[in-house]
Write a protein that holds these residues in place. Structure first.
Motif, short mmCIF file in Angstrom:
data_model
loop_
_atom_site.label_atom_id
_atom_site.label_comp_id
_atom_site.label_asym_id
_atom_site.label_seq_id
_atom_site.Cartn_x
_atom_site.Cartn_y
_atom_site.Cartn_z
N ILE A 47 10.03 -3.48 14.07
CA ILE A 47 9.87 -4.85 13.59
C ILE A 47 9.24 -4.85 12.20
O ILE A 47 9.63 -5.62 11.32
CB ILE A 47 9.01 -5.68 14.57
N LEU A 48 8.27 -3.95 11.98
CA LEU A 48 7.53 -3.91 10.72
C LEU A 48 8.18 -3.02 9.67
O LEU A 48 7.59 -2.80 8.61
CB LEU A 48 6.10 -3.43 10.99
N GLY A 49 9.38 -2.52 9.93
CA GLY A 49 10.08 -1.72 8.95
C GLY A 49 9.51 -0.34 8.73
O GLY A 49 9.85 0.34 7.75
N ARG A 64 14.74 -9.42 7.64
CA ARG A 64 14.13 -8.12 7.89
C ARG A 64 12.77 -8.06 7.20
O ARG A 64 12.61 -8.55 6.07
CB ARG A 64 15.02 -6.98 7.40
N TYR A 65 11.82 -7.44 7.83
CA TYR A 65 10.48 -7.33 7.26
C TYR A 65 10.51 -6.72 5.87
O TYR A 65 9.78 -7.17 4.97
CB TYR A 65 9.58 -6.50 8.19
N GLU A 74 3.52 -13.74 5.85
CA GLU A 74 4.41 -14.14 6.94
C GLU A 74 4.10 -13.42 8.25
O GLU A 74 4.28 -13.98 9.33
CB GLU A 74 5.87 -13.91 6.55
N VAL A 75 3.66 -12.16 8.14
CA VAL A 75 3.40 -11.34 9.34
C VAL A 75 2.07 -10.62 9.19
O VAL A 75 1.82 -9.98 8.17
CB VAL A 75 4.50 -10.29 9.55
N ALA A 141 -5.06 -8.43 9.62
CA ALA A 141 -3.86 -9.12 10.12
C ALA A 141 -3.90 -10.61 9.78
O ALA A 141 -2.86 -11.22 9.51
CB ALA A 141 -3.74 -8.93 11.63
N LEU A 142 -5.09 -11.18 9.75
CA LEU A 142 -5.25 -12.61 9.48
C LEU A 142 -5.25 -12.94 7.99
O LEU A 142 -5.19 -14.12 7.61
CB LEU A 142 -6.55 -13.12 10.10
N LEU A 143 -5.34 -11.93 7.16
CA LEU A 143 -5.59 -12.10 5.73
C LEU A 143 -4.63 -13.07 5.04
O LEU A 143 -5.04 -13.93 4.27
CB LEU A 143 -5.54 -10.73 5.06
N GLY A 144 -3.34 -12.95 5.33
CA GLY A 144 -2.36 -13.80 4.66
C GLY A 144 -2.11 -15.12 5.36
O GLY A 144 -1.19 -15.84 4.98
N ASP A 145 -2.93 -15.45 6.37
CA ASP A 145 -2.76 -16.67 7.15
C ASP A 145 -1.32 -16.80 7.66
O ASP A 145 -0.67 -17.84 7.50
CB ASP A 145 -3.13 -17.90 6.31
#
Length: 239
Positions: A47-49, A64-65, A74-75, A141-145
């Protein structure tokens, strides 16, 4: 949203993920379950490429990631809490990630506070406990909201207070309309946190249902998991 369409991954003669299709929809915590060797970690990497599929595709918000210009917006993902530079402070670690995705330093301070790490923000990560590293990975993980979040065994090393914090965080993020994919072996926590469950075995989809549906058919989520995966336990294969 995360969408898997006939996702397949082979490593030589080992079939790690076998024609796997399912969706992780917004507004839900989707639990991702399977025995060791079921292909869960490989699926997350696809999923994360981080790995390329042999066939099929994994899409995040329809793309695609690897095609996302600022993927952290986004992720967000926590796969390995140990994948940090031990000589950097928690703040500097997150600041490097933020700059790579055009995220301002104010957001770094916000997520450190949210993860309970504001008091150790300037300390080197090499001196962190496993639980503190887990919190730092969640902050990253939360950094980019992002609207999509993926977590692999996020409660490892956390004390009971930290486990409750993770549980409440996951549910609050889903309540905000985000899509959450949570991989864990802790059935008790999964029963309290997830509302939908995807179970895989030997790289294939075994079951996809709500927690309520599974616990209506079986005495508990653990009983449902054990019954559904009884023929899927394998060792020495993919993760």
């Amino acid at each position: 949203m995360i969408e898997l369409h006939h996702l397949t991954k082979s490593y030589g003669s080992t079939l790690a993920v076998d024609d796997l299709s399912f969706k992780v929809e917004p507004g839900h915590v989707t639990g991702f379950l399977g025995p060791n060797g079921a292909g869960k970690s490989t699926t997350l990497r696809l999923i994360l490429g981080l790995d390329a599929p042999t066939s099929g595709q994994a899409l995040v918000n329809g793309r695609r990631y690897t095609s996302l210009r600022r993927p952290m917006r986004e992720v967000g993902a926590l796969l390995d809490a140990g994948a940090v530079h031990g000589g950097r402070s928690a703040y500097d670690h997150l600041l490097c990630l933020a700059r790579s995705n055009d995220i301002g330093p104010r957001r770094v301070s916000e997520v450190l506070d949210q993860a309970g790490l504001a008091g150790v923000a300037r300390k080197r990560v090499g001196g962190f406990s496993l639980g503190m590293r887990q919190r730092l990975g969640i902050a990253a993980a939360l950094l980019g909201d992002p609207g999509v979040l993926m977590f692999d065994e996020p409660v490892n090393g956390l004390d009971p207070d930290g486990v409750r914090w993770i549980r409440e965080l996951m549910r609050s993020l889903a309540a905000q309309g985000r899509a959450i994919l949570l991989s864990s072996h802790l059935m008790s926590e999964m029963a309290l946190t997830a509302d939908r469950i995807v179970i895989v075995g030997c790289g294939r989809l075994v079951a996809e249902a709500t927690v309520t549906e599974l616990t209506t058919r079986y005495p508990s989520l653990e009983d449902a998991y054990l019954a559904l995966t009884s023929g899927s336990v394998q060792y020495g294969g993919a993760r």
